[in-house]
Scaffold this motif. Structure first.
Motif, PDB file in Angstrom:
ATOM      1  N   PRO A 108       0.881  -1.202   0.038  1.00 63.01           N
ATOM      2  CA  PRO A 108      -0.030  -0.030   0.209  1.00 63.01           C
ATOM      3  C   PRO A 108       0.834   1.355   0.320  1.00 63.01           C
ATOM      4  O   PRO A 108       1.950   1.082   0.461  1.00 63.01           O
ATOM      5  N   LEU A 109       0.180   2.302  -0.503  1.00 57.31           N
ATOM      6  CA  LEU A 109       0.978   3.632  -0.707  1.00 57.31           C
ATOM      7  C   LEU A 109       0.000   4.699  -0.114  1.00 57.31           C
ATOM      8  O   LEU A 109      -1.068   4.818  -0.424  1.00 57.31           O
ATOM      9  N   ILE A 110       0.704   5.667   0.771  1.00 57.98           N
ATOM     10  CA  ILE A 110       0.119   6.989   1.129  1.00 57.98           C
ATOM     11  C   ILE A 110       0.880   8.210   0.752  1.00 57.98           C
ATOM     12  O   ILE A 110       2.225   8.042   0.968  1.00 57.98           O
ATOM     13  N   GLY A 111       0.123   9.418   0.452  1.00 59.83           N
ATOM     14  CA  GLY A 111       1.012  10.561   0.081  1.00 59.83           C
ATOM     15  C   GLY A 111       1.021  11.160   1.499  1.00 59.83           C
ATOM     16  O   GLY A 111      -0.417  11.448   2.218  1.00 59.83           O
ATOM     17  N   ILE A 112       1.920  11.947   1.737  1.00 59.20           N
ATOM     18  CA  ILE A 112       1.791  12.814   3.112  1.00 59.20           C
ATOM     19  C   ILE A 112       2.416  14.378   2.838  1.00 59.20           C
ATOM     20  O   ILE A 112       3.252  14.699   2.079  1.00 59.20           O
ATOM     21  N   HIS A 113       1.961  15.077   3.547  1.00 60.50           N
ATOM     22  CA  HIS A 113       2.078  16.793   3.230  1.00 60.50           C
ATOM     23  C   HIS A 113       3.601  16.892   4.235  1.00 60.50           C
ATOM     24  O   HIS A 113       3.753  16.442   5.153  1.00 60.50           O
ATOM     25  N   HIS A 114       4.231  17.612   3.430  1.00 61.25           N
ATOM     26  CA  HIS A 114       5.719  17.765   4.005  1.00 61.25           C
ATOM     27  C   HIS A 114       5.714  18.320   5.297  1.00 61.25           C
ATOM     28  O   HIS A 114       6.349  17.950   6.090  1.00 61.25           O
ATOM     29  N   ILE A 115       4.667  19.461   5.602  1.00 64.23           N
ATOM     30  CA  ILE A 115       4.763  20.021   6.970  1.00 64.23           C
ATOM     31  C   ILE A 115       4.290  19.114   8.036  1.00 64.23           C
ATOM     32  O   ILE A 115       4.650  19.143   9.111  1.00 64.23           O
ATOM     33  N   GLU A 116       3.280  18.257   7.410  1.00 60.64           N
ATOM     34  CA  GLU A 116       2.670  17.248   8.588  1.00 60.64           C
ATOM     35  C   GLU A 116       3.949  16.263   8.964  1.00 60.64           C
ATOM     36  O   GLU A 116       3.993  15.898  10.270  1.00 60.64           O
ATOM     37  N   GLY A 117       4.793  15.969   7.781  1.00 60.93           N
ATOM     38  CA  GLY A 117       5.866  15.188   8.222  1.00 60.93           C
ATOM     39  C   GLY A 117       6.769  15.942   9.104  1.00 60.93           C
ATOM     40  O   GLY A 117       7.298  15.173  10.062  1.00 60.93           O
ATOM     41  N   HIS A 118       7.030  17.171   9.100  1.00 60.15           N
ATOM     42  CA  HIS A 118       7.842  18.151   9.751  1.00 60.15           C
ATOM     43  C   HIS A 118       7.339  18.012  11.363  1.00 60.15           C
ATOM     44  O   HIS A 118       8.051  17.555  12.270  1.00 60.15           O
ATOM     45  N   ILE A 119       6.120  18.071  11.633  1.00 62.46           N
ATOM     46  CA  ILE A 119       5.356  18.035  12.761  1.00 62.46           C
ATOM     47  C   ILE A 119       5.427  16.649  13.561  1.00 62.46           C
ATOM     48  O   ILE A 119       5.947  16.603  14.482  1.00 62.46           O
ATOM     49  N   TYR A 120       5.368  15.748  12.651  1.00 63.19           N
ATOM     50  CA  TYR A 120       5.528  14.322  13.266  1.00 63.19           C
ATOM     51  C   TYR A 120       6.969  13.948  13.237  1.00 63.19           C
ATOM     52  O   TYR A 120       7.077  12.930  14.037  1.00 63.19           O
ATOM     53  N   ALA A 121       7.895  14.677  12.992  1.00 64.10           N
ATOM     54  CA  ALA A 121       9.426  14.289  13.398  1.00 64.10           C
ATOM     55  C   ALA A 121       9.472  14.422  14.867  1.00 64.10           C
ATOM     56  O   ALA A 121      10.270  13.791  15.448  1.00 64.10           O
ATOM     57  N   ASN A 122       8.404  15.102  15.631  1.00 62.63           N
ATOM     58  CA  ASN A 122       8.455  15.256  17.085  1.00 62.63           C
ATOM     59  C   ASN A 122       8.040  13.924  17.739  1.00 62.63           C
ATOM     60  O   ASN A 122       8.353  13.730  18.806  1.00 62.63           O
ATOM     61  N   PHE A 123       7.402  13.309  16.949  1.00 61.95           N
ATOM     62  CA  PHE A 123       6.925  11.660  17.619  1.00 61.95           C
ATOM     63  C   PHE A 123       7.799  10.697  17.467  1.00 61.95           C
ATOM     64  O   PHE A 123       7.611   9.723  17.879  1.00 61.95           O
ATOM     65  N   ILE A 124       8.941  11.169  16.816  1.00 62.39           N
ATOM     66  CA  ILE A 124      10.166  10.006  16.724  1.00 62.39           C
ATOM     67  C   ILE A 124      10.553   9.798  18.105  1.00 62.39           C
ATOM     68  O   ILE A 124      11.281  10.709  18.707  1.00 62.39           O
ATOM     69  N   GLY A 125      10.571   8.643  18.602  1.00 52.60           N
ATOM     70  CA  GLY A 125      11.246   8.088  19.817  1.00 52.60           C
ATOM     71  C   GLY A 125      10.633   8.934  21.113  1.00 52.60           C
ATOM     72  O   GLY A 125      11.073   8.822  22.091  1.00 52.60           O
ATOM     73  N   ARG A 126       9.638   9.401  21.092  1.00 54.74           N
ATOM     74  CA  ARG A 126       8.901   9.891  22.297  1.00 54.74           C
ATOM     75  C   ARG A 126       7.168   9.915  22.345  1.00 54.74           C
ATOM     76  O   ARG A 126       6.637   9.777  21.098  1.00 54.74           O
ATOM     77  N   SER A 127       6.638   9.579  23.569  1.00 52.14           N
ATOM     78  CA  SER A 127       5.450   9.195  23.555  1.00 52.14           C
ATOM     79  C   SER A 127       4.728   9.917  24.361  1.00 52.14           C
ATOM     80  O   SER A 127       3.495   9.834  25.036  1.00 52.14           O
ATOM     81  N   ASP A 128       5.530  11.233  24.977  1.00 51.50           N
ATOM     82  CA  ASP A 128       4.605  11.942  25.951  1.00 51.50           C
ATOM     83  C   ASP A 128       4.018  13.296  25.410  1.00 51.50           C
ATOM     84  O   ASP A 128       3.724  14.263  25.955  1.00 51.50           O
ATOM     85  N   ILE A 129       3.822  13.361  24.189  1.00 48.51           N
ATOM     86  CA  ILE A 129       3.165  14.522  23.619  1.00 48.51           C
ATOM     87  C   ILE A 129       1.572  14.394  23.630  1.00 48.51           C
ATOM     88  O   ILE A 129       1.147  13.359  22.896  1.00 48.51           O
TER      89      ILE A 129
END
Ligand code: KG4
Ligand code: ZN
Length: 358
Positions: A108-129
């Motif tokens: 399966p394939l999904i397209g992502i908004h570039h800025i949405e990606g930048h925001i979700y960089a914050n969710f890498i390795g942390r679960s307290d957001i």
């Protein structure tokens, strides 16, 4: 699940593999081939040159990513790609590559908004957001305050009325003949000025803080950039070339501080109104050490109960781990029907230079 991310919206060719568990995003590989040196000669990104480089580099970068993660195509559960916004010739390389992989690998394939990606960089390795989240988005093309009441839910509550803050760093660097991209070099010069001062650095050069007191959460950086230009013209008239060179770190320091002051002021003002549980910063300018430090200090001083997060330096600049991270949350919210449709997305997914979020 294992998610492959692909990012080619500007001048980095990036492929990443992440592992998503119920409460964590773990990066298994993060391959990036940067074209910065190529474009520096032109003073900015040349879209067709960028596309040519992406075409040359994308397969080797995929191979590097798979080998670093010690995985094969069979391990991949989902393919994700930056769909927009960005430079269309550059986006087309990534999206067509992702479509081809999806077709050949039957994934399966999904397209992502570039800025949405930048925001979700914050969710890498942390679960307290925790939600609501207020995101300060600062990149080369965007300056926004985005309120997220839940995952993948975006309300832009403030934004720049003209230039993005990263664009202002790049233009100021050009005015000062410091090269491209401007952010890293301007912040390095600002740091030089700061460390050359014995106590609190007091700038002799004063620049405006545009829209600091405007009754909204919007920004403006075009006037600040022009104020630097006029200041430079004025100084060059009255100073020798050497004297002017010696003032460059001080100009950079004052310019950077003017940007930081308005970004922090508006973020805190929006925090008062929207009462978020977490504040995150995202986009290339979030690589700026002084901005991160001052924002974190201000948040904890005024709102000690709020969680503050910035991405690790590697995930502040353009990368594909952030695209895969965003995709993992999108996938988690999709219905079985939508997931089934994603297997034929290779037929329909289109790059979109002006893609909007949501
Ligand atoms: O997110 P990004 O890599 O690309 C876009 O999505 O636009 O952001 C690039 C921008 C450029 O304008 C660059 O000058 C700026 O981020 N930047 C910085 C720093 N590192 C990169 N700005 C300020 N300080 C930095 N350390
Ligand atoms: Zn970016």
């Amino acid at each position: 699940m294992i998610i492959l991310g692909i990012e080619t919206s500007c001048d980095e060719t990036a492929v990443s593999l992440i592992k998503k568990t119920s409460d964590n995003v773990e990066v298994l590989s993060n391959a990036v081939s940067s074209q910065v040196e190529l474009h520096a000669a032109w003073g900015g990104v040349v879209p067709n040159l960028a596309a040519r480089e992406h075409l040359k580099n994308i397969l080797p970068v995929l191979e590097e990513s798979l080998s670093e993660a010690q995985l094969t195509k069979d391990d991949v559960d989902l393919i994700s790609v930056t769909q927009g916004p960005g430079l269309i010739p550059a986006l087309l390389v990534g999206t067509n590559f992702a479509k081809t992989l999806s077709y050949l690998w039957k994934k399966p394939l999904i397209g992502i908004h570039h800025i949405e990606g930048h925001i979700y960089a914050n969710f890498i390795g942390r679960s307290d957001i925790n939600f609501p989240v207020l995101a300060l988005v600062v990149s080369g093309g965007h300056t926004q305050l985005v309120l997220m009441r839940d995952h993948l839910n975006y309300e832009v509550v403030g934004e720049t009325q003209d230039d993005a803050v990263g664009e202002a760093f790049d233009k100021v660097a050009r005015t000062l003949d410091l090269g491209y991209p401007g952010g890293p070099i301007v912040s390095q010069k600002a740091e030089e000025f700061k460390s050359s001062q014995t106590s609190n650095p007091e700038s002799q050069i004063s620049l405006p803080r545009p829209m600091l007191n405007s009754p909204n959460f919007n920004f403006s950086f075009s006037g600040l950039k022009t104020a630097v230009l006029y200041k430079v013209k004025e100084l060059k008239k009255s100073l020798s070339a050497d004297e002017f060179q010696r003032l460059i770190p001080e100009i950079c320091h004052e310019f950077q501080q003017a940007c930081i002051d308005v970004l922090i002021h508006k973020t805190l003002k929006a925090t008062k109104k929207y009462s978020p549980k977490s504040i995150v910063i995202a986009g290339g300018v979030s690589a700026n050490t002084e901005l991160k430090k001052q924002l974190e200090e201000s948040v904890y001083e005024k709102f000690p109960e709020i969680t503050y997060s910035n991405p690790d330096f590697t995930y502040s600049l353009d990368n594909a781990a952030m695209i895969a991270s965003a995709a993992s949350f999108r996938w988690g919210k999709m219905t079985e029907e939508q997931k089934a449709e994603a297997t034929t997305n290779w037929k329909t997914l289109q790059a979109n230079a002006g893609l909007s979020m949501n």
